[in-house]
Design a protein around this motif. Structure first.
Motif, PDB file in Angstrom:
ATOM      1  N   LEU A 117       2.216   8.453  -2.081  1.00  0.00           N
ATOM      2  CA  LEU A 117       3.346   9.353  -2.327  1.00  0.00           C
ATOM      3  C   LEU A 117       4.524   8.601  -2.934  1.00  0.00           C
ATOM      4  N   ALA A 118       4.797   7.408  -2.405  1.00  0.00           N
ATOM      5  CA  ALA A 118       5.929   6.635  -2.918  1.00  0.00           C
ATOM      6  C   ALA A 118       5.709   6.230  -4.372  1.00  0.00           C
ATOM      7  N   ARG A 119       4.509   5.792  -4.686  1.00  0.00           N
ATOM      8  CA  ARG A 119       4.248   5.366  -6.064  1.00  0.00           C
ATOM      9  C   ARG A 119       4.311   6.544  -7.031  1.00  0.00           C
ATOM     10  N   LEU A 120       3.815   7.723  -6.600  1.00  0.00           N
ATOM     11  CA  LEU A 120       3.919   8.916  -7.460  1.00  0.00           C
ATOM     12  C   LEU A 120       5.377   9.278  -7.713  1.00  0.00           C
ATOM     13  N   ALA A 121       6.230   8.992  -6.729  1.00  0.00           N
ATOM     14  CA  ALA A 121       7.662   9.282  -6.876  1.00  0.00           C
ATOM     15  C   ALA A 121       8.412   8.117  -7.518  1.00  0.00           C
ATOM     16  N   ARG A 122       7.688   7.083  -7.938  1.00  0.00           N
ATOM     17  CA  ARG A 122       8.271   5.894  -8.570  1.00  0.00           C
ATOM     18  C   ARG A 122       9.266   5.179  -7.650  1.00  0.00           C
ATOM     19  N   ILE A 123       8.890   5.097  -6.392  1.00  0.00           N
ATOM     20  CA  ILE A 123       9.707   4.406  -5.399  1.00  0.00           C
ATOM     21  C   ILE A 123       8.992   3.118  -4.992  1.00  0.00           C
ATOM     22  N   PRO A 124       9.690   1.987  -4.970  1.00  0.00           N
ATOM     23  CA  PRO A 124       9.052   0.723  -4.567  1.00  0.00           C
ATOM     24  C   PRO A 124       8.496   0.796  -3.143  1.00  0.00           C
ATOM     25  N   VAL A 125       7.379   0.101  -2.920  1.00  0.00           N
ATOM     26  CA  VAL A 125       6.684   0.149  -1.631  1.00  0.00           C
ATOM     27  C   VAL A 125       6.534  -1.258  -1.047  1.00  0.00           C
ATOM     28  N   ILE A 126       6.873  -1.370   0.225  1.00  0.00           N
ATOM     29  CA  ILE A 126       6.599  -2.583   0.999  1.00  0.00           C
ATOM     30  C   ILE A 126       5.608  -2.202   2.089  1.00  0.00           C
ATOM     31  N   VAL A 127       4.524  -2.949   2.242  1.00  0.00           N
ATOM     32  CA  VAL A 127       3.556  -2.681   3.302  1.00  0.00           C
ATOM     33  C   VAL A 127       3.527  -3.866   4.257  1.00  0.00           C
ATOM     34  N   HIS A 128       3.658  -3.566   5.546  1.00  0.00           N
ATOM     35  CA  HIS A 128       3.573  -4.598   6.578  1.00  0.00           C
ATOM     36  C   HIS A 128       2.208  -4.474   7.249  1.00  0.00           C
ATOM     37  N   VAL A 129       1.353  -5.465   7.040  1.00  0.00           N
ATOM     38  CA  VAL A 129      -0.021  -5.435   7.545  1.00  0.00           C
ATOM     39  C   VAL A 129      -0.064  -6.017   8.950  1.00  0.00           C
ATOM     40  N   HIS A 130      -0.533  -5.196   9.898  1.00  0.00           N
ATOM     41  CA  HIS A 130      -0.696  -5.643  11.286  1.00  0.00           C
ATOM     42  C   HIS A 130      -2.167  -5.738  11.666  1.00  0.00           C
ATOM     43  N   GLU A 131      -3.063  -5.410  10.726  1.00  0.00           N
ATOM     44  CA  GLU A 131      -4.485  -5.342  11.034  1.00  0.00           C
ATOM     45  C   GLU A 131      -5.223  -6.540  10.436  1.00  0.00           C
ATOM     46  N   GLY A 132      -6.352  -6.887  11.047  1.00  0.00           N
ATOM     47  CA  GLY A 132      -7.183  -7.955  10.517  1.00  0.00           C
ATOM     48  C   GLY A 132      -8.586  -7.851  11.070  1.00  0.00           C
ATOM     49  N   GLU A 133      -9.435  -7.064  10.410  1.00  0.00           N
ATOM     50  CA  GLU A 133     -10.814  -6.864  10.871  1.00  0.00           C
ATOM     51  C   GLU A 133     -11.737  -7.806  10.105  1.00  0.00           C
ATOM     52  N   SER A 158       0.052 -12.592  10.175  1.00  0.00           N
ATOM     53  CA  SER A 158      -0.623 -13.864  10.459  1.00  0.00           C
ATOM     54  C   SER A 158      -1.389 -14.337   9.231  1.00  0.00           C
ATOM     55  N   ALA A 159      -1.708 -15.615   9.227  1.00  0.00           N
ATOM     56  CA  ALA A 159      -2.547 -16.161   8.161  1.00  0.00           C
ATOM     57  C   ALA A 159      -3.954 -15.566   8.243  1.00  0.00           C
ATOM     58  N   PHE A 160      -4.403 -15.244   9.458  1.00  0.00           N
ATOM     59  CA  PHE A 160      -5.714 -14.619   9.624  1.00  0.00           C
ATOM     60  C   PHE A 160      -5.753 -13.271   8.896  1.00  0.00           C
ATOM     61  N   ALA A 288     -13.001  -8.258  20.150  1.00  0.00           N
ATOM     62  CA  ALA A 288     -13.011  -7.976  18.719  1.00  0.00           C
ATOM     63  C   ALA A 288     -11.866  -8.740  18.059  1.00  0.00           C
ATOM     64  N   ASP A 289     -11.867  -8.749  16.739  1.00  0.00           N
ATOM     65  CA  ASP A 289     -10.825  -9.467  16.006  1.00  0.00           C
ATOM     66  C   ASP A 289      -9.441  -8.926  16.348  1.00  0.00           C
ATOM     67  N   GLU A 290      -8.497  -9.826  16.507  1.00  0.00           N
ATOM     68  CA  GLU A 290      -7.096  -9.479  16.696  1.00  0.00           C
ATOM     69  C   GLU A 290      -6.316 -10.099  15.533  1.00  0.00           C
ATOM     70  N   PRO A 291      -5.514  -9.314  14.821  1.00  0.00           N
ATOM     71  CA  PRO A 291      -4.757  -9.875  13.700  1.00  0.00           C
ATOM     72  C   PRO A 291      -3.750 -10.920  14.156  1.00  0.00           C
ATOM     73  N   PHE A 292      -3.235 -10.755  15.352  1.00  0.00           N
ATOM     74  CA  PHE A 292      -2.330 -11.756  15.934  1.00  0.00           C
ATOM     75  C   PHE A 292      -2.487 -11.668  17.441  1.00  0.00           C
ATOM     76  N   LEU A 314      -5.738 -14.561  17.708  1.00  0.00           N
ATOM     77  CA  LEU A 314      -5.350 -15.103  19.011  1.00  0.00           C
ATOM     78  C   LEU A 314      -5.309 -16.628  18.976  1.00  0.00           C
ATOM     79  N   LEU A 315      -6.191 -17.229  18.206  1.00  0.00           N
ATOM     80  CA  LEU A 315      -6.147 -18.691  18.049  1.00  0.00           C
ATOM     81  C   LEU A 315      -4.838 -19.107  17.385  1.00  0.00           C
ATOM     82  N   GLU A 316      -4.395 -18.305  16.436  1.00  0.00           N
ATOM     83  CA  GLU A 316      -3.141 -18.595  15.733  1.00  0.00           C
ATOM     84  C   GLU A 316      -1.939 -18.383  16.653  1.00  0.00           C
ATOM     85  N   ALA A 317      -1.981 -17.314  17.451  1.00  0.00           N
ATOM     86  CA  ALA A 317      -0.858 -16.985  18.329  1.00  0.00           C
ATOM     87  C   ALA A 317      -0.673 -18.015  19.435  1.00  0.00           C
ATOM     88  N   THR A 318      -1.768 -18.620  19.894  1.00  0.00           N
ATOM     89  CA  THR A 318      -1.690 -19.564  21.012  1.00  0.00           C
ATOM     90  C   THR A 318      -1.656 -21.017  20.558  1.00  0.00           C
TER      91      THR A 318
END
Length: 390
Positions: A117-133, A158-160, A288-292, A314-318
């Protein structure tokens, strides 16, 4: 609704609870408000997060948006997803026309409609990724990550998580910026017990979910009981709607192992610090995988040893904390070994807790995080002089 004269940032979030990504969102919103933006947060349903957002100065509006979950794969789930998409397309487009935000900040990859929706409206988009499968199939990784190719800025917790994006689309891996989560500590930290007398007090904080390994934690308490090591476990959290069957299974396991006096179902709690302060050690037994691992950091900030699964984020967080131990995911015996070792070497761990607390406070400072978020949004928004929030 009266429009603020300041430039607006629209923040899109998939839920209204107070778990990991929800609490990180609060810090993102605080950073944007401190930077002078008029922040409007859109969520699809009511919940405890809304009051916290308003308390921090954000506007909040309910707007339907399809959330990508495994239930979408079922026929009924797909029909519901499609219907919500149509409503979200209409309501979301109207919201963007009314607000004319300088940028749209999409919190998690599970609400991709807002990116389109944002791109169709020509609005810049920032995405914050919290997932890591990381264990997901290549196709699933590509489907989840594809909408991010439309975003001007991608950041990950995270780098993961970045490596998972890279495995789907190498270009995303090159573009993504790692911003470690802000994790506020307790206002008043309780000192750990000088010695373990009586039961070892074990705490689990988070959703009651199969992927979180709560059943493994119960099995570990049962194993300690067989070894003659007294321990009790507080489960602080609730199931996601649709997973009520898992809580029933957990309660059945407790009954079968005769652990009614050893395992307590506390339910969801807006603040976890009293429970962490009452406990001796925090478990993060994800299978299961945890992004952080926000919860692991919260345990460290509370001045408690942490035992976590040796997996993914979790390895990164600890990493770097001497009072954090990792064990094989899904292995109740290894978890029990680590808990028993905690009892036997309590004095050694207690002497290192303060050092780890200080390191975690520096690494996950909310103030530093908020400044970084504000910088990334500001650089993406392409503001004009007349729309500058300052």
């Amino acid at each position: 609704m009266t429009r603020s004269p300041r430039a607006a940032i629209l923040v899109a979030h998939p839920g209204s609870e107070l778990y990991g990504s929800d609490r990180v969102l609060l810090e993102s919103v605080s950073g944007l408000i401190a930077d002078g933006w008029d922040v409007l947060v859109t969520v699809p349903a009511d919940g405890p997060l809304i009051a916290e957002l308003r308390r921090r100065g954000a506007r909040v509006e309910l707007c339907p948006a399809p959330v990508v979950r495994k239930s979408v794969l079922s026929p009924r789930g797909f029909v519901r997803f499609a219907a919500t998409s149509l409503r979200g397309l209409r309501r979301g487009s109207a919201l963007l026309r009314r607000e004319r935000p300088a940028a749209v900040f999409v919190n998690t990859v599970t609400v991709p409609l807002w990116i389109g929706l944002a791109r169709l409206a020509r609005i810049p988009v920032i995405v914050h990724v919290h997932e890591g499968e990381g264990s997901a199939s290549p196709l699933v990784k590509k489907v989840l990550a594809a909408p991010l190719l439309l975003a001007q800025t991608v950041m990950a917790n995270s780098a993961f998580s970045v490596e998972v994006l890279r495995s789907a689309f190498p270009a995303l891996g090159r573009r993504a910026t790692v911003v470690y989560n802000a994790v506020p500590g307790p206002e008043h930290r309780r000192p750990a017990r000088p010695s373990i007398e009586g039961d070892l007090r074990v705490t689990y904080v988070g959703r009651l979910s199969p992927r979180k390994g709560v059943d493994v934690a119960i099995d570990a308490i049962a194993e300690l009981e067989r070894r003659g090591v007294p321990a009790r476990l507080d489960l602080v959290g609730a199931v996601f709607p649709g997973y009520e069957w898992y809580e029933r299974d957990l309660r059945r396991k407790v009954d079968e192992e005769r652990l009614q006096a050893r395992v307590a179902f506390v339910g969801f709690q807006p603040s976890v610090w009293d429970y962490l302060g009452d406990g001796d050690v925090l478990l993060v037994p994800s299978v299961a995988d945890e992004p952080f691992g926000n919860t692991a950091v919260e345990g460290i900030l509370s001045g408690r040893p942490v035992i976590a699964s040796a997996t993914s984020g979790l390895l990164e967080a600890t990493d770097g904390y001497r009072t954090a131990v990792t064990v094989r995911p899904g292995d109740a015996a290894s978890l029990a070994d680590a808990l028993q070792s905690t009892v036997e070497h309590w004095a050694d761990a207690a002497a290192l807790l303060e050092v780890d607390v200080r390191a975690a406070e520096e690494r996950h400072s909310p103030a530093s995080y908020q400044r970084r978020i504000a910088e990334l949004v500001r650089s993406t928004a392409h503001r004009t002089t007349t729309l500058s929030p300052r």
